[in-house]
Design a protein around this motif. Structure first.
Motif, short mmCIF file in Angstrom:
data_model
loop_
_atom_site.label_atom_id
_atom_site.label_comp_id
_atom_site.label_asym_id
_atom_site.label_seq_id
_atom_site.Cartn_x
_atom_site.Cartn_y
_atom_site.Cartn_z
N ALA A 19 -97.38 -17.63 -0.60
CA ALA A 19 -96.73 -17.82 -1.90
C ALA A 19 -97.73 -17.62 -3.04
CB ALA A 19 -96.11 -19.22 -1.98
N GLN A 20 -98.94 -18.08 -2.86
CA GLN A 20 -99.95 -17.93 -3.90
C GLN A 20 -100.38 -16.48 -4.07
OE1 GLN A 20 -102.97 -20.60 -2.47
NE2 GLN A 20 -102.11 -22.36 -3.54
N SER A 22 -98.28 -13.76 -3.36
CA SER A 22 -97.08 -12.95 -3.17
C SER A 22 -97.16 -11.60 -3.86
CB SER A 22 -95.84 -13.72 -3.64
OG SER A 22 -95.93 -14.04 -5.01
N LYS A 62 -93.40 -18.45 -5.28
CA LYS A 62 -94.36 -19.42 -5.80
C LYS A 62 -93.70 -20.72 -6.14
CE LYS A 62 -97.61 -16.09 -7.60
NZ LYS A 62 -98.34 -15.58 -8.72
#
Length: 62
Positions: A19-20, A22, A62
């Motif tokens: 997610a960080q 992406s 995120k």
């Protein structure tokens, strides 16, 4: 049970890292799809696009 707990923890960390990053992952997916499309000379463009879309949907937000 400790093994299962450790695996759950690692999966959670992996999702957080994805997610960080992406935006970087999306760029890599685009680059890979473009490469595959070029190598197949557009013959499988529709299939490559479907896989590209599925890969992007799998990236945690995120």
């Amino acid at each position: 049970m400790a093994l299962v707990d450790n695996l759950k923890k690692l999966i959670g960390q992996g999702k957080k890292a994805a997610a960080q990053n992406s935006d970087k992952i999306e760029k890599a997916v685009d680059k890979a799809a473009d490469f595959a499309d070029k190598k197949t000379q557009g013959k499988y463009a529709d299939k490559i696009d479907k896989v590209q879309d599925a890969a992007k949907k799998a990236i945690p937000e995120k």
